[in-house]
Design a protein around this motif. Structure first.
Motif, PDB file in Angstrom:
ATOM      1  N   THR A  18       0.845  -1.194   0.000  1.00  0.00           N
ATOM      2  CA  THR A  18       0.000   0.000   0.000  1.00  0.00           C
ATOM      3  C   THR A  18       0.880   1.244   0.000  1.00  0.00           C
ATOM      4  O   THR A  18       2.018   1.219   0.459  1.00  0.00           O
ATOM      5  CB  THR A  18      -0.960   0.038   1.195  1.00  0.00           C
ATOM      6  N   VAL A  19       0.331   2.319  -0.534  1.00  0.00           N
ATOM      7  CA  VAL A  19       1.062   3.580  -0.654  1.00  0.00           C
ATOM      8  C   VAL A  19       0.260   4.682   0.030  1.00  0.00           C
ATOM      9  O   VAL A  19      -0.962   4.766  -0.145  1.00  0.00           O
ATOM     10  CB  VAL A  19       1.291   3.949  -2.139  1.00  0.00           C
ATOM     11  N   LYS A  20       0.950   5.502   0.790  1.00  0.00           N
ATOM     12  CA  LYS A  20       0.321   6.669   1.411  1.00  0.00           C
ATOM     13  C   LYS A  20       0.653   7.904   0.593  1.00  0.00           C
ATOM     14  O   LYS A  20       1.817   8.165   0.277  1.00  0.00           O
ATOM     15  CB  LYS A  20       0.831   6.865   2.843  1.00  0.00           C
ATOM     16  N   THR A  21      -0.364   8.653   0.225  1.00  0.00           N
ATOM     17  CA  THR A  21      -0.145   9.906  -0.494  1.00  0.00           C
ATOM     18  C   THR A  21       0.216  11.000   0.507  1.00  0.00           C
ATOM     19  O   THR A  21       0.007  10.840   1.720  1.00  0.00           O
ATOM     20  CB  THR A  21      -1.407  10.321  -1.269  1.00  0.00           C
ATOM     21  N   SER A 355     -12.577   5.528  -6.145  1.00  0.00           N
ATOM     22  CA  SER A 355     -12.245   5.490  -4.720  1.00  0.00           C
ATOM     23  C   SER A 355     -11.319   6.643  -4.340  1.00  0.00           C
ATOM     24  O   SER A 355     -11.531   7.326  -3.329  1.00  0.00           O
ATOM     25  CB  SER A 355     -11.580   4.153  -4.373  1.00  0.00           C
ATOM     26  N   LEU A 356     -10.295   6.877  -5.160  1.00  0.00           N
ATOM     27  CA  LEU A 356      -9.353   7.962  -4.874  1.00  0.00           C
ATOM     28  C   LEU A 356     -10.040   9.322  -4.954  1.00  0.00           C
ATOM     29  O   LEU A 356      -9.800  10.209  -4.125  1.00  0.00           O
ATOM     30  CB  LEU A 356      -8.180   7.893  -5.856  1.00  0.00           C
ATOM     31  N   THR A 357     -10.905   9.504  -5.947  1.00  0.00           N
ATOM     32  CA  THR A 357     -11.656  10.758  -6.064  1.00  0.00           C
ATOM     33  C   THR A 357     -12.496  10.997  -4.824  1.00  0.00           C
ATOM     34  O   THR A 357     -12.515  12.106  -4.267  1.00  0.00           O
ATOM     35  CB  THR A 357     -12.567  10.720  -7.303  1.00  0.00           C
ATOM     36  N   ASP A 403      15.096  10.915   1.053  1.00  0.00           N
ATOM     37  CA  ASP A 403      15.431   9.497   1.245  1.00  0.00           C
ATOM     38  C   ASP A 403      15.101   8.639   0.015  1.00  0.00           C
ATOM     39  O   ASP A 403      15.199   7.417   0.061  1.00  0.00           O
ATOM     40  CB  ASP A 403      14.754   8.934   2.501  1.00  0.00           C
ATOM     41  N   LYS A 404      14.696   9.292  -1.045  1.00  0.00           N
ATOM     42  CA  LYS A 404      14.425   8.663  -2.349  1.00  0.00           C
ATOM     43  C   LYS A 404      13.244   7.697  -2.338  1.00  0.00           C
ATOM     44  O   LYS A 404      13.099   6.875  -3.249  1.00  0.00           O
ATOM     45  CB  LYS A 404      15.676   7.964  -2.889  1.00  0.00           C
ATOM     46  N   SER A 405      12.399   7.805  -1.322  1.00  0.00           N
ATOM     47  CA  SER A 405      11.152   7.055  -1.409  1.00  0.00           C
ATOM     48  C   SER A 405      10.245   7.683  -2.460  1.00  0.00           C
ATOM     49  O   SER A 405       9.344   7.037  -2.989  1.00  0.00           O
ATOM     50  CB  SER A 405      10.452   7.002  -0.045  1.00  0.00           C
TER      51      SER A 405
END
Length: 461
Positions: A18-21, A355-357, A403-405
């Motif tokens: 999963t990714v956190k915006t 979902s993102l919208t 940190d280049k994430s």
């Protein structure tokens, strides 16, 4: 799920997949019908040949040079122009009078080609100049783009009370609206929050709060609520992350629908998107073309009415004729070869994007409610509510790039050892005497939302 966890070799599902915006929203690796949400769709018909207004920016300090740039743009695919005005010539066209504006737009048929303004606190005077230039042609598609709140947020100070500047802008706008029935009056945008490093939801919250403040100001000048909202353009900033960009434009429409419904009216949104300047790099500036194309893609798929892409060299200096051509042609390829405007709301029904919208709109609406609870956008700016939120988001984003994430192509990853800086315009200093924009009363102050450019930290001197 057991098989997934075995494949991850000890990593948790959330950490690995999963990714956190920057908004704090969670993006899953896979979406199913159970993740679908009902998102209102904008299915208005679009012109298949010209589905959006291709807008270009003019900011060269010399008015004669600007006039040539504008005509070249309009003759080669652009539909409209944004005139960035600064009498000092340091950050725009050196326009300080109606005559200067006429020279900058020499040869432009302003009753046919939309002309938009970006004039900060000079906005009401510039609007009057543009109105005079249009010679009372009632169908002139002018975009006065009055927006003192953004000027205040960026500068951190207003020449006189900011409330007076909003009132003065509304007074001029209501008068011009009587002549130019097709003109838009105010631009409501959270661009200042975005360019200072804020999140998408923070930007949208400021946009909505500004729209409400401007609508109230116009109603106090005698416009109906419906007419007031109908004269406001929403401004949205887009970077190179095209999925979140598509969701952002759609979320702006959802917020507008809820805002106007709460005010008892139904008004279709008009959205002008601009490419983000904080995403541009000086190092290997050619990679900016990728970022700008992604921004344009997001605006088109999201259903923006107007798209303005900056030149790929804007982080270095003023664009040459070649750079301006690239800015035009990027949109022309998206429009005429990729046919992005031939489908209304192509993202609708995609579980991920819906979902993102929905997440983005809900989070931004919460931010808007917080601003209103603080007394409205002016109080939220003056009290530091907006600046504090933006500062926290900016710090988190800067840490992610460090940190280049999160990566910056051509800068933090895959740097070009043979990088050659593209040519830019190097005009002589030009300045004119502009009118005094000070209004009676003490200056208003707020923590300034100073623009950043994320790549700058890695580019050296």
């Amino acid at each position: 799920m057991a098989l997934v966890e075995k494949t991850l070799k000890g990593q948790s599902f959330d950490d690995a997949l999963t990714v956190k915006t920057p908004d704090g929203l969670t993006i899953q690796p896979l979406y199913t019908a159970q993740d679908g949400v009902a998102v209102a769709r904008d299915l208005r018909a679009r012109d298949p040949d010209r589905p959006w207004d291709l807008r270009v920016r003019a900011a060269h300090p010399d008015v004669s040079h600007t006039a040539k740039d504008v005509l070249t743009d309009l003759e080669n695919g652009a539909a409209s122009v944004l005139l960035q005005i600064d009498p000092t010539g340091a950050n725009g066209v050196a326009v300080g009078s109606a005559d200067d504006l006429a020279k900058a737009l020499s040869g432009v048929l302003v009753d046919l080609a939309p002309v938009a303004l970006d004039a900060g606190f000079l906005g009401p005077r510039a609007a009057d100049w543009l109105g005079a230039l249009a010679k009372a042609a009632p169908n002139a598609p002018l975009a006065f783009h009055l927006d003192p709140l953004t000027a205040f947020a960026i500068a951190g100070v207003s020449p006189g009370p900011i409330e007076s500047h909003v009132f003065n802008a509304a007074t001029v706008a209501s008068r011009l609206a009587q002549t130019y029935v097709k003109a838009s009056l105010f631009l409501a945008t959270g661009r200042a929050a975005h360019e200072a490093g804020g999140s998408n939801t923070e930007e949208l919250a400021v946009m909505a709060a500004s729209a409400l403040a401007y609508a109230k100001a116009l109603v106090r000048q005698g416009l109906t609520m419906e007419d007031a909202f109908g004269k406001i353009v929403l401004g949205v900033s887009l970077d190179g992350e095209y999925f979140t960009g598509v969701a952002k434009v759609r979320a702006a429409k959802a917020m507008w629908a809820r805002l106007t419904e709460a005010c008892g009216v139904t008004v279709a949104p008009k959205i002008e998107v601009r490419s983000s300047r904080r995403m541009l790099a000086k190092a290997d500036a050619w990679t900016n073309l990728l970022r700008l194309t992604s921004a344009g893609f997001a605006g088109a798929v999201g259903g923006a009415d107007v798209i303005l892409l900056d030149a790929f060299t804007d982080a270095i200096g003023l664009p040459t004729a070649f750079a301006r051509r690239q800015a035009r042609n990027t949109q022309l390829v998206l429009m005429e070869e990729s046919n992005l405007g031939r489908v209304a709301d192509p993202a609708g029904g995609a579980w991920y994007l819906d979902s993102l919208t929905d997440q983005m709109a809900r989070a931004a609406w919460g931010g808007f409610q917080a601003i209103e609870a603080a007394g409205g956008i002016i109080k939220a700016l003056e009290g530091g509510l907006v600046a504090d939120a933006v500062a926290g988001t900016r710090a988190a984003q800067e840490a992610a790039f460090a940190d280049k994430s999160r990566k910056i192509l051509g800068v933090t990853v895959f740097p070009n050892a043979d990088d050659k800086t593209p040519e830019v315009e190097t005009p002589d200093a030009v300045a004119v005497t502009g009118p005094d924009v000070r209004l009676p009363g003490p200056d208003s102050r707020c923590p300034a939302l100073t623009p950043v450019r994320f790549a700058a930290a890695f580019e050296g001197a």
